[in-house]
Design a protein around this motif. Structure first.
Motif, PDB file in Angstrom:
ATOM      1  N   SER A  63       0.822  -1.208   0.000  1.00 46.34           N
ATOM      2  CA  SER A  63       0.000   0.000   0.000  1.00 46.34           C
ATOM      3  C   SER A  63       0.857   1.258   0.000  1.00 46.34           C
ATOM      4  O   SER A  63       0.596   2.217  -0.741  1.00 46.34           O
ATOM      5  CB  SER A  63      -0.932   0.003   1.212  1.00 46.34           C
ATOM      6  N   HIS A  91     -15.750   6.834   2.980  1.00 48.57           N
ATOM      7  CA  HIS A  91     -15.355   6.081   1.782  1.00 48.57           C
ATOM      8  C   HIS A  91     -15.476   6.982   0.555  1.00 48.57           C
ATOM      9  O   HIS A  91     -16.565   7.424   0.208  1.00 48.57           O
ATOM     10  CB  HIS A  91     -16.274   4.868   1.649  1.00 48.57           C
ATOM     11  N   ASP A  96      -8.855   4.125  -1.286  1.00 48.65           N
ATOM     12  CA  ASP A  96      -8.973   3.873   0.159  1.00 48.65           C
ATOM     13  C   ASP A  96      -8.314   2.557   0.551  1.00 48.65           C
ATOM     14  O   ASP A  96      -7.844   2.400   1.681  1.00 48.65           O
ATOM     15  CB  ASP A  96     -10.451   3.837   0.582  1.00 48.65           C
ATOM     16  N   ILE A  97      -8.273   1.598  -0.371  1.00 52.13           N
ATOM     17  CA  ILE A  97      -7.649   0.302  -0.082  1.00 52.13           C
ATOM     18  C   ILE A  97      -6.185   0.506   0.287  1.00 52.13           C
ATOM     19  O   ILE A  97      -5.688  -0.029   1.284  1.00 52.13           O
ATOM     20  CB  ILE A  97      -7.767  -0.642  -1.298  1.00 52.13           C
ATOM     21  N   ASN A 101      -4.746   0.810   4.340  1.00 51.99           N
ATOM     22  CA  ASN A 101      -3.830  -0.289   4.636  1.00 51.99           C
ATOM     23  C   ASN A 101      -2.406   0.201   4.861  1.00 51.99           C
ATOM     24  O   ASN A 101      -1.592  -0.519   5.447  1.00 51.99           O
ATOM     25  CB  ASN A 101      -3.817  -1.308   3.485  1.00 51.99           C
ATOM     26  N   TYR A 107      -8.266  -5.500   8.214  1.00 49.92           N
ATOM     27  CA  TYR A 107      -8.900  -6.412   7.263  1.00 49.92           C
ATOM     28  C   TYR A 107     -10.217  -5.774   6.835  1.00 49.92           C
ATOM     29  O   TYR A 107     -11.073  -5.480   7.673  1.00 49.92           O
ATOM     30  CB  TYR A 107      -9.155  -7.774   7.908  1.00 49.92           C
ATOM     31  N   PHE A 108     -10.362  -5.542   5.548  1.00 52.35           N
ATOM     32  CA  PHE A 108     -11.557  -4.878   5.055  1.00 52.35           C
ATOM     33  C   PHE A 108     -12.784  -5.791   5.130  1.00 52.35           C
ATOM     34  O   PHE A 108     -12.678  -7.009   4.986  1.00 52.35           O
ATOM     35  CB  PHE A 108     -11.358  -4.447   3.603  1.00 52.35           C
ATOM     36  N   SER A 110     -16.099  -6.240   2.948  1.00 53.20           N
ATOM     37  CA  SER A 110     -16.515  -5.840   1.609  1.00 53.20           C
ATOM     38  C   SER A 110     -17.755  -6.604   1.173  1.00 53.20           C
ATOM     39  O   SER A 110     -18.025  -7.703   1.657  1.00 53.20           O
ATOM     40  CB  SER A 110     -15.369  -6.101   0.628  1.00 53.20           C
ATOM     41  N   ALA A 124      -8.109  -9.249  -2.753  1.00 57.72           N
ATOM     42  CA  ALA A 124      -8.916  -9.103  -1.543  1.00 57.72           C
ATOM     43  C   ALA A 124      -8.925 -10.388  -0.723  1.00 57.72           C
ATOM     44  O   ALA A 124      -8.805 -10.358   0.511  1.00 57.72           O
ATOM     45  CB  ALA A 124     -10.342  -8.691  -1.916  1.00 57.72           C
ATOM     46  N   THR A 129      -9.761 -10.271   3.404  1.00 59.73           N
ATOM     47  CA  THR A 129     -11.004  -9.498   3.392  1.00 59.73           C
ATOM     48  C   THR A 129     -12.187 -10.361   3.840  1.00 59.73           C
ATOM     49  O   THR A 129     -12.273 -11.542   3.505  1.00 59.73           O
ATOM     50  CB  THR A 129     -11.270  -8.948   1.975  1.00 59.73           C
ATOM     51  N   LEU A 157     -12.153  -3.387   9.180  1.00 62.92           N
ATOM     52  CA  LEU A 157     -12.486  -2.026   8.762  1.00 62.92           C
ATOM     53  C   LEU A 157     -13.673  -2.070   7.820  1.00 62.92           C
ATOM     54  O   LEU A 157     -13.678  -2.853   6.862  1.00 62.92           O
ATOM     55  CB  LEU A 157     -11.301  -1.358   8.067  1.00 62.92           C
ATOM     56  N   PHE A 158     -14.671  -1.240   8.094  1.00 64.92           N
ATOM     57  CA  PHE A 158     -15.798  -1.160   7.183  1.00 64.92           C
ATOM     58  C   PHE A 158     -16.239   0.284   7.010  1.00 64.92           C
ATOM     59  O   PHE A 158     -15.880   1.168   7.793  1.00 64.92           O
ATOM     60  CB  PHE A 158     -16.965  -2.054   7.628  1.00 64.92           C
TER      61      PHE A 158
END
Length: 270
Positions: A63, A91, A96-97, A101, A107-108, A110, A124, A129, A157-158
């Motif tokens: 990242s 968002h 944003d990924i 990160n 950990y997203f 999704s 992902a 993810t 993370l959301f």
């Protein structure tokens, strides 16, 4: 939100930057993904189970490298939470990924269809993810997955807005996913850290340059960012974490986090 901005054609010099930056990104992501998959299957899974103490550092490296290759300035403010729990943020973009990160092992969470996207879905999955369906019939199963991952020490993370924006606003937070934190297994242990992500466009560009929302296609937006002669910057603001136990229900928790995230935006965006 206002209509999507109209961009002119990419000049020849812009296409040169697309090729050079694109090749560098593919190389970094490809090699790192291979190392990540090997490390996870040969080391993490047999010896650590779901805890994954090593591969998140590879994700952070990728990242930070991606932002550097693109030429986007990156900075952060505030302390990163070391308690067990989750992270929420506004968002604005596929960027944003990388942005989120780059500074924190997360950990997203999704939507399920992302798992099937070419390239992105593979990446992902490799980074751990959590894929969910926004279907009430699957609420119990999704809560079990949340509990398993959170109790394993993963910081999930959301994006409570439920969709991306142009980066100039923070939409009202949806409360559904917050219900999982009020289970008897989690509410007494979990904290949630709100983060504000602020993109600043290149000098002279539309302020919404990095925003990716509405019906915008991913490909053209990616090319526009790769081709930019001048790049802007992104700042991540880590706000103070809150204890889930300090709130009576999901709505009050979501309302507080929304207020904090919006308060971190520049005054003209609040």
């Amino acid at each position: 939100m206002p209509p999507e901005p109209a961009f002119g054609p990419i000049p020849v010099t812009g296409w040169v930057r697309v090729v050079l930056r694109g090749a560098a990104l593919i190389a970094v992501i490809g090699v790192s993904l291979l190392v990540m998959l090997v490390g996870h299957h040969l080391v993490e899974r047999p010896f650590y189970g779901k805890k994954r103490p090593l591969t998140p550092y590879i994700t952070m490296f990728v990242s930070r490298s991606a932002l550097a290759i693109l030429g986007i300035g990156y900075s952060r403010r505030g302390a990163r939470m070391d308690k067990r729990g989750a992270v929420v943020a506004n968002h604005s973009s596929w960027l944003d990924i990388f942005t989120l990160n780059a500074g924190k092992r997360i950990y997203f969470v999704s939507k399920a269809e992302v798992a099937g996207w070419p390239g992105i879905g593979t990446l992902a999955k490799a980074t751990g993810t959590v894929f969910i369906n926004r279907d009430r019939r699957e609420a119990r199963r999704q809560q079990d997955i949340f509990e398993e991952r959170l109790l394993a020490g993963h910081k999930l993370l959301f994006f409570p807005e439920g969709t991306s924006t142009d980066g100039m606003v923070v939409l009202p937070f949806k409360t559904t996913l917050f219900q999982a934190f009020f289970s008897d297994h989690l509410r007494h242990e979990m904290h949630i850290q709100p983060c504000t992500v602020v993109y600043r466009a290149p000098d002279g560009a539309d302020p919404r340059f990095y925003g990716w929302w509405g019906e915008m296609d991913f490909g053209p937006h990616l090319l526009r960012v790769l081709a930019a002669a001048k790049q802007g910057s992104v700042e991540v603001i880590y706000h103070d974490p809150v204890r889930v136990d300090d709130f009576p229900d999901r709505k009050s928790l979501a309302a507080h986090l929304e207020e904090v995230v919006r308060g971190g935006m520049p005054p003209d965006r609040r």
